[in-house]
Design a protein around this motif. Sequence first.
Motif, PDB file in Angstrom:
ATOM      1  N   ASP A 224      30.318  23.688   2.336  1.00  0.00           N
ATOM      2  CA  ASP A 224      30.274  23.123   0.983  1.00  0.00           C
ATOM      3  C   ASP A 224      31.666  22.869   0.411  1.00  0.00           C
ATOM      4  O   ASP A 224      31.856  21.942  -0.387  1.00  0.00           O
ATOM      5  CB  ASP A 224      29.538  24.089   0.041  1.00  0.00           C
ATOM      6  N   ALA A 225      32.622  23.702   0.775  1.00  0.00           N
ATOM      7  CA  ALA A 225      33.953  23.621   0.162  1.00  0.00           C
ATOM      8  C   ALA A 225      35.014  23.978   1.180  1.00  0.00           C
ATOM      9  O   ALA A 225      34.764  24.746   2.126  1.00  0.00           O
ATOM     10  CB  ALA A 225      34.037  24.560  -1.037  1.00  0.00           C
ATOM     11  N   VAL A 226      36.201  23.436   0.983  1.00  0.00           N
ATOM     12  CA  VAL A 226      37.328  23.770   1.854  1.00  0.00           C
ATOM     13  C   VAL A 226      38.514  24.207   1.011  1.00  0.00           C
ATOM     14  O   VAL A 226      38.720  23.729  -0.105  1.00  0.00           O
ATOM     15  CB  VAL A 226      37.738  22.583   2.750  1.00  0.00           C
TER      16      VAL A 226
ATOM     17  N   GLY B  92      32.173  14.763   1.038  1.00  0.00           N
ATOM     18  CA  GLY B  92      31.242  15.537   0.227  1.00  0.00           C
ATOM     19  C   GLY B  92      31.613  16.984   0.025  1.00  0.00           C
ATOM     20  O   GLY B  92      30.778  17.782  -0.431  1.00  0.00           O
ATOM     21  N   LYS B  93      32.871  17.369   0.327  1.00  0.00           N
ATOM     22  CA  LYS B  93      33.297  18.754   0.171  1.00  0.00           C
ATOM     23  C   LYS B  93      34.022  18.948  -1.158  1.00  0.00           C
ATOM     24  O   LYS B  93      34.787  18.090  -1.606  1.00  0.00           O
ATOM     25  CB  LYS B  93      34.249  19.166   1.306  1.00  0.00           C
ATOM     26  N   HIS B  94      33.803  20.099  -1.778  1.00  0.00           N
ATOM     27  CA  HIS B  94      34.632  20.518  -2.899  1.00  0.00           C
ATOM     28  C   HIS B  94      35.953  21.020  -2.325  1.00  0.00           C
ATOM     29  O   HIS B  94      35.992  21.560  -1.207  1.00  0.00           O
ATOM     30  CB  HIS B  94      33.942  21.619  -3.702  1.00  0.00           C
ATOM     31  N   VAL B  95      37.028  20.887  -3.088  1.00  0.00           N
ATOM     32  CA  VAL B  95      38.361  21.167  -2.540  1.00  0.00           C
ATOM     33  C   VAL B  95      39.157  22.101  -3.441  1.00  0.00           C
ATOM     34  O   VAL B  95      39.298  21.867  -4.645  1.00  0.00           O
ATOM     35  CB  VAL B  95      39.156  19.855  -2.334  1.00  0.00           C
ATOM     36  N   TYR B  96      39.660  23.161  -2.831  1.00  0.00           N
ATOM     37  CA  TYR B  96      40.689  24.023  -3.429  1.00  0.00           C
ATOM     38  C   TYR B  96      41.947  23.780  -2.604  1.00  0.00           C
ATOM     39  O   TYR B  96      42.010  24.148  -1.427  1.00  0.00           O
ATOM     40  CB  TYR B  96      40.248  25.488  -3.347  1.00  0.00           C
TER      41      TYR B  96
ATOM     42  N   HIS C 193      41.265  32.834 -10.479  1.00  0.00           N
ATOM     43  CA  HIS C 193      41.425  31.417 -10.144  1.00  0.00           C
ATOM     44  C   HIS C 193      40.333  30.971  -9.167  1.00  0.00           C
ATOM     45  O   HIS C 193      39.775  29.874  -9.304  1.00  0.00           O
ATOM     46  CB  HIS C 193      42.807  31.175  -9.560  1.00  0.00           C
ATOM     47  N   HIS C 194      40.024  31.804  -8.196  1.00  0.00           N
ATOM     48  CA  HIS C 194      38.948  31.473  -7.265  1.00  0.00           C
ATOM     49  C   HIS C 194      37.591  31.508  -7.964  1.00  0.00           C
ATOM     50  O   HIS C 194      36.722  30.678  -7.671  1.00  0.00           O
ATOM     51  CB  HIS C 194      38.971  32.424  -6.060  1.00  0.00           C
TER      52      HIS C 194
ATOM     53  N   ASN D  71      32.865  28.745 -10.025  1.00  0.00           N
ATOM     54  CA  ASN D  71      32.056  28.442 -11.218  1.00  0.00           C
ATOM     55  C   ASN D  71      31.919  26.935 -11.403  1.00  0.00           C
ATOM     56  O   ASN D  71      30.895  26.443 -11.877  1.00  0.00           O
ATOM     57  CB  ASN D  71      32.675  29.072 -12.456  1.00  0.00           C
ATOM     58  N   GLY D  72      32.962  26.208 -11.034  1.00  0.00           N
ATOM     59  CA  GLY D  72      32.881  24.753 -11.074  1.00  0.00           C
ATOM     60  C   GLY D  72      31.925  24.218 -10.027  1.00  0.00           C
ATOM     61  O   GLY D  72      31.127  23.317 -10.287  1.00  0.00           O
ATOM     62  N   VAL D  73      31.997  24.780  -8.821  1.00  0.00           N
ATOM     63  CA  VAL D  73      31.124  24.343  -7.729  1.00  0.00           C
ATOM     64  C   VAL D  73      29.661  24.652  -8.048  1.00  0.00           C
ATOM     65  O   VAL D  73      28.775  23.815  -7.886  1.00  0.00           O
ATOM     66  CB  VAL D  73      31.537  25.038  -6.410  1.00  0.00           C
ATOM     67  N   ARG D  74      29.397  25.862  -8.517  1.00  0.00           N
ATOM     68  CA  ARG D  74      28.037  26.339  -8.709  1.00  0.00           C
ATOM     69  C   ARG D  74      27.388  25.849  -9.989  1.00  0.00           C
ATOM     70  O   ARG D  74      26.228  25.450 -10.015  1.00  0.00           O
ATOM     71  CB  ARG D  74      28.049  27.864  -8.755  1.00  0.00           C
ATOM     72  N   GLU D  75      28.182  25.899 -11.080  1.00  0.00           N
ATOM     73  CA  GLU D  75      27.617  25.671 -12.415  1.00  0.00           C
ATOM     74  C   GLU D  75      28.170  24.434 -13.110  1.00  0.00           C
ATOM     75  O   GLU D  75      27.774  24.130 -14.236  1.00  0.00           O
ATOM     76  CB  GLU D  75      27.865  26.908 -13.292  1.00  0.00           C
ATOM     77  N   GLY D  76      29.090  23.749 -12.474  1.00  0.00           N
ATOM     78  CA  GLY D  76      29.660  22.554 -13.087  1.00  0.00           C
ATOM     79  C   GLY D  76      30.595  22.853 -14.240  1.00  0.00           C
ATOM     80  O   GLY D  76      30.844  21.982 -15.082  1.00  0.00           O
ATOM     81  N   LYS D  77      31.130  24.075 -14.293  1.00  0.00           N
ATOM     82  CA  LYS D  77      32.059  24.415 -15.373  1.00  0.00           C
ATOM     83  C   LYS D  77      33.367  23.649 -15.196  1.00  0.00           C
ATOM     84  O   LYS D  77      33.790  23.373 -14.070  1.00  0.00           O
ATOM     85  CB  LYS D  77      32.313  25.922 -15.404  1.00  0.00           C
ATOM     86  N   PRO D  78      34.011  23.288 -16.308  1.00  0.00           N
ATOM     87  CA  PRO D  78      35.237  22.470 -16.211  1.00  0.00           C
ATOM     88  C   PRO D  78      36.364  23.196 -15.492  1.00  0.00           C
ATOM     89  O   PRO D  78      36.515  24.408 -15.619  1.00  0.00           O
ATOM     90  CB  PRO D  78      35.579  22.182 -17.673  1.00  0.00           C
ATOM     91  N   ILE D  79      37.141  22.435 -14.746  1.00  0.00           N
ATOM     92  CA  ILE D  79      38.302  22.946 -14.024  1.00  0.00           C
ATOM     93  C   ILE D  79      39.553  22.569 -14.803  1.00  0.00           C
ATOM     94  O   ILE D  79      39.765  21.386 -15.111  1.00  0.00           O
ATOM     95  CB  ILE D  79      38.364  22.346 -12.608  1.00  0.00           C
ATOM     96  N   ILE D  80      40.358  23.546 -15.137  1.00  0.00           N
ATOM     97  CA  ILE D  80      41.603  23.255 -15.866  1.00  0.00           C
ATOM     98  C   ILE D  80      42.592  22.537 -14.947  1.00  0.00           C
ATOM     99  O   ILE D  80      43.134  21.490 -15.277  1.00  0.00           O
ATOM    100  CB  ILE D  80      42.238  24.555 -16.407  1.00  0.00           C
TER     101      ILE D  80
END
Length: 468
Positions: A120-122, A142-146, A416-417, A422-431
Amino acid sequence: MSPIKSSRRGFMKKAFGSAIATAAIPTILLGNDKRNVVELKATPIEKKKYDANNQVNVAVIGMGIMGHNNAETTVQIPGVKLVAVCDLYTGRLDHAKEIYGKDLFTTKNYKEILDRKDIDAVIIATSDHWHDHISIEAMNKGKHVYCEKPMVHHLDEGEAVIAAQKKTGKVFQVGSQRVSSIVTLKAKEIFESRIIGDLVLAETWNDRQGPNGAWQYSIPTDAQAGTVDWENFLGDAPKMPYDPVRFFRWRNYQDYGTAMAGDLFVHLFSALHTITSSKGPNRIYASGGLRYYKDGRDVPDVLTSIHDYPESDKHPAFNLQMRVNFVDGNHGAERVRLVGSEGIITVGWNSVKVDRSKTQKAPGYGGWDSFNTFTTTQQKEYEKWYKAKYPAEKPSIVEPGLEYKAPENYNADIDHHLSFYNGVREGKPIIEDALFSMRAAGPALASNKSYFEKRIINWDPENAKLIG
């Protein structure tokens, strides 16, 4: 009452008690000159269980120092599973299995990770020159990225990363963990209270002493062409024969890294912009040199810079002085200091301090002053005139200082993680999204540009682009 005065009064009451909210000069300090220390409260990790359908499967691409640190941090987040890692050195892949188990998928080809549907994420913790390429490709897959900082290797790469985030709608966060720290967020609250009056100057530094701090990292004895995928490491960098020093100490070379500015200026910019809600400077000049580490690197080991911040609706115009010194004979230190007309906020990794000293409107006289050169008659006349123009002010009562400290063993990496997931799971805003990150990376990389080209760089902080 104006919103500014109301904000300041509210913070003062919370911080010191109601009596101090009427502070004016001259000042009377209460008690001994000892700092009042308040422990900040960290939000505990929610012990929530997630089933397999709600689990976030994550992979780390680049298992160097930050890759290992990010893997260790991310597995502490509930509902997150590390399923794969990628690195170009065999030893790091083997060590990842030693830590996380023999079932961990390992590869030297990051594309194998991006092609897996169950990831799901990298987390991207490669050398800087791969950040934008893998980030864009990952989001398009389609991956979320950190992504570790800085977001890009070159100034002209930011626009494409920002566009990819907008187009794909994927969560994208850069890894300057101070953005999510409870210390930084408390500093933001303090700054917005206007307790230090008008911001006029910011001073930041991140100094080190010692070879490891100056990127002379250990090189394994089995670092040979057979254990290191040198060709894939080079990517779009200039082609050259295998060199283990350049591979393991890549930060020392412009071909792969972004030097002191990309490694450490970005941390300082990220913290400053979080605290002040600033979008960045519009004029940048840097100077420095290679003073000590004559080890073949082509980047400086001392770098200083000056940045002009224009007025915004969040802060007045101010100047920033920034420094990194790898040859600090005083053991090294790191700080962000905001200097205002009525005090100073000093921010470290684990604490934020407030000291107040209001700038007097009355100029005063005597002491080191021309008053003492006047004739006796003129001194008397001047005193009469001064007292009429500047009536004596009522003394105020001010606590000597206030310090907020993070709890022992607090780790901003965890927060930070948590923000990322929280952004990936719940759509919370990323600063620290792509635009915020370019507004931090841009002035840092522009500092490099100024240093190497020996000229002032003009920057558009709103659109995060070079001017001219």
